[in-house]
Write an enzyme that holds these catalytic residues in place. Structure first.
Site, PDB file in Angstrom:
ATOM      1  CE  LYS A  22       9.456  23.260 -11.659  1.00  0.00           C
ATOM      2  NZ  LYS A  22       9.512  23.473 -10.188  1.00  0.00           N
ATOM      3  CG  ASN A  23      10.390  19.890  -7.299  1.00  0.00           C
ATOM      4  OD1 ASN A  23      10.351  20.930  -7.944  1.00  0.00           O
ATOM      5  ND2 ASN A  23       9.324  19.398  -6.696  1.00  0.00           N
ATOM      6  NE  ARG A  97      10.981  29.725  -3.564  1.00  0.00           N
ATOM      7  CZ  ARG A  97      10.819  30.574  -2.561  1.00  0.00           C
ATOM      8  NH1 ARG A  97      10.511  31.823  -2.808  1.00  0.00           N
ATOM      9  NH2 ARG A  97      10.958  30.193  -1.316  1.00  0.00           N
ATOM     10  CG  ASP A 121       4.173  27.557  -9.305  1.00  0.00           C
ATOM     11  OD1 ASP A 121       4.011  27.994 -10.450  1.00  0.00           O
ATOM     12  OD2 ASP A 121       4.406  26.368  -9.051  1.00  0.00           O
ATOM     13  CG  ASP A 321       4.885  20.180  -5.828  1.00  0.00           C
ATOM     14  OD1 ASP A 321       4.437  21.284  -5.501  1.00  0.00           O
ATOM     15  OD2 ASP A 321       6.093  19.967  -6.006  1.00  0.00           O
TER      16      ASP A 321
END
Length: 436
Positions: A22-23, A97, A121, A321
Site C-alpha cells: 500500500k505505502n 492522505r 487515519d 505500522d
C-alpha cells in the site's frame, strides 16, 4: 457501514500471497504525472486508498488502462490542471492522505500544485511542513487558504536545485521533494532523507524514467535535475506491513501458515522483532513458514533481564505500522513487553477494546503501554467493537479470531483501506468470517 462477524478459536492452515505494498503504491502512482509517456505498474493492491488515488489521477485527465488484476498503464499527456481548483477535487483529495504526493510532480512539470488538507487515519497530528518547506527551498511560493484548509505551491519557470536538511525523515515528505527535484535545474541534495524500501523503489523507478538520483538507500540523496522524463515499467514490492500482520495472526491463532514471496531483503528488523516475542518463523527460500505455536510463545527479556521494549523508529528501525500488531500478539504471550509508540500520539487508544476482551494491558500514557501476556491460560472473550484505523482494525480482527465466541467488528471500511479481500483470504485458510 459494513461489519465482520468472526467466530474465534479456530486454528487456520494454508498458504497466503501478500498483496502489493500500500505505502509503495501510493508513492509510485504519482510519478506518472511527471511524463507524457506511458507508465506501466504491476502488483498494485486492490484496496480503497489506492483505488481512490487512481480515480483522482483519472479525474486529473490521466489516461488509465487496466491490463489485468493489479496491472495498470497510465499516460498523463493531457493533464487538466483546472481540476485542482474545483470543489470535486477538494472533496476527493481531502479524503485521502496519499493525495499530498501529487503536489511535487505537478509543481515540477506544470509549475503549480494544490491540495486540500488530506485525510487518512486519525492517529495523531501528521504535519505537512516538511513537504512544503522542501518545495520552498526549491524556489516555490507557498500559499495557504485557511478558511478552506487549502494548500498550494507555485513557481514561474523551473525549480532550482539546492541543499536541504529535512527537519524530520518524513517518508512522504522525502518522496514529494524527490519527485519535484528530478525536474529542477541543477543539483538537489537532501540530508536526513527517509530511506524506507518503498522510498528506494520510488527512486529506482524515477531513475528508470531517466532521473539521476544517487545515494538510494541512505539518508543522503543527490538528485541531478533533468529536462524531461520518459515512460517505464515498475513492479510494486510485497507489503511488509501485511506480511507482519500474517506473522502475528499465525502465532496468536496457533496456525500453521506459509507466506509466499515476501522479499526477505526488504523486511529489515521485522522478523527479528517477532522472534523477540518468542515467535518461530523460518526462512524457506523467499517464503516465511510459521509453525502452529501449540505450546505458545515466550517473550524474551533484554540481556540484563529487563522487560523487553518494542519501539518504532525511522527505517531501518521498526515500522510504527506494526506496533498495533505486536501489542495484540503480546496479549497471549508468556511474559511482559513495553510498547512505545513514539511517532503518533493516538495510535494506542484502541487498547480499551482489547481490555474489554480480557487482555491485561496498562496504558501508561498516549505513547506507551505495558502488555502482560496470558500465555493462552485465559482466552479473550468475543465482543462488538469498531475499527478506528487500518492497523488497529486488523489487530482487533486478529484478537477476534482468537476470542471465545462470535465477535462483531464495525466500520470495516477502515480495514479495507489497507487489506485486500481480507475476509476471502482468511476463509481460504479456514476462518469463519462473514462480511455483512
Amino acid at each position: 457501514m459494513g461489519t465482520f462477524k468472526i467466530e474465534g478459536g479456530i486454528p487456520l492452515k494454508g498458504t497466503v500471497q501478500p498483496q502489493g505494498a500500500k505505502n509503495e503504491a501510493l508513492q509510485i502512482l504519482c510519478p506518472v504525472l511527471l511524463t507524457s509517456e506511458k507508465v506501466r505498474i504491476t502488483n498494485i493492491p486492490d484496496i480503497i486508498d489506492v483505488n481512490k488515488l487512481i480515480v483522482l489521477l483519472g479525474n486529473l485527465g490521466v489516461k488509465i488502462q487496466k491490463n489485468g488484476p493489479g496491472d495498470y498503464t497510465f499516460q498523463a499527456d493531457e493533464v487538466n490542471i483546472d481540476y485542482l481548483k474545483t470543489e470535486a477535487f477538494k472533496k476527493e483529495g481531502g479524503s485521502l492522505r496519499g493525495s499530498i504526493m501529487i503536489v511535487g510532480p505537478l509543481l515540477a512539470r506544470f509549475g503549480c500544485g494544490y491540495i486540500p488538507k488530506p485525510g487518512g487515519d486519525k492517529i495523531g497530528r501528521r504535519r505537512l511542513d516538511t513537504h512544503f518547506e522542501g518545495f520552498i527551498n526549491l524556489g516555490a511560493k507557498f500559499r495557504y487558504e485557511r478558511a478552506d484548509h487549502f494548500y498550494g505551491v507555485e513557481i514561474d519557470g523551473r525549480l532550482q536545485g539546492t541543499y536541504m536538511l529535512l527537519d524530520e525523515a518524513s517518508v512522504t515528505g522525502t518522496a514529494n521533494i524527490v519527485m519535484a527535484a528530478v525536474l529542477a535545474e541543477g543539483t538537489t541534495t537532501i540530508y536526513n532523507a527517509a530511506c524506507e524500501p518503498y522510498l528506494q523503489q520510488l527512486c529506482k523507478m524515477l531513475n528508470s524514467m531517466g532521473a539521476k538520483i544517487t545515494g538510494i538507500g541512505s539518508n543522503l540523496l543527490t538528485i541531478e535535475g533533468v529536462d524531461s522524463l520518459g515512460g517505464c515499467e515498475h513492479r510494486v514490492l510485497p507489503d511488509m506491513i501485511e506480511i507482519g500482520s500474517w506473522i502475528g495472526l499465525a502465532a496468536m491463532t496457533r496456525s500453521e501458515i506459509t507466506i509466499k514471496d515476501v522479499s526477505w531483503e526488504n523486511l529489515g528488523v521485522i522478523p527479528n522483532v517477532f522472534r523477540k516475542l518468542g515467535i518461530t518463523l523460518e526462512k524457506r527460500g523467499d517464503d516465511i513458514y510459521i509453525p502452529a505455536h501449540t505450546d505458545g510463545y515466550e517473550i524474551k527479556t533484554d540481556i540484563d533481564g529487563s522487560i523487553l521494549t518494542v519501539a518504532d523508529a525511522p527505517w531501518p528501525g521498526f515500522t510504527p505500522d506494526l506496533l498495533s500488531i505486536v501489542l495484540v500478539v503480546a496479549t497471549q504471550a508468556k511474559g511482559d513487553v513495553l510498547i512505545h509508540q513514539k511517532m503518533f500520539e493516538s495510535r494506542l487508544f484502541f487498547v480499551d477494546k482489547l481490555i474489554d476482551m480480557g487482555a491485561k494491558i496498562m496504558l501508561c500514557d498516549p505513547h506507551r503501554a505495558v502488555v502482560m501476556g496470558h500465555n493462552f491460560q485465559s482466552q479473550l472473550k468475543a465482543t462488538t467493537m469498531s475499527s478506528p484505523d487500518i492497523r488497529a482494525g486488523i489487530s482487533l480482527l486478529i484478537a477476534a479470531l482468537t476470542a471465545k465466541g462470535t465477535s462483531t467488528i464495525q466500520n470495516i471500511e477502515q480495514i479495507d483501506r489497507g487489506y485486500e479481500r481480507i475476509d476471502e483470504r482468511l476463509r481460504a485458510l479456514g476462518a469463519n468470517i462473514v462480511r455483512a
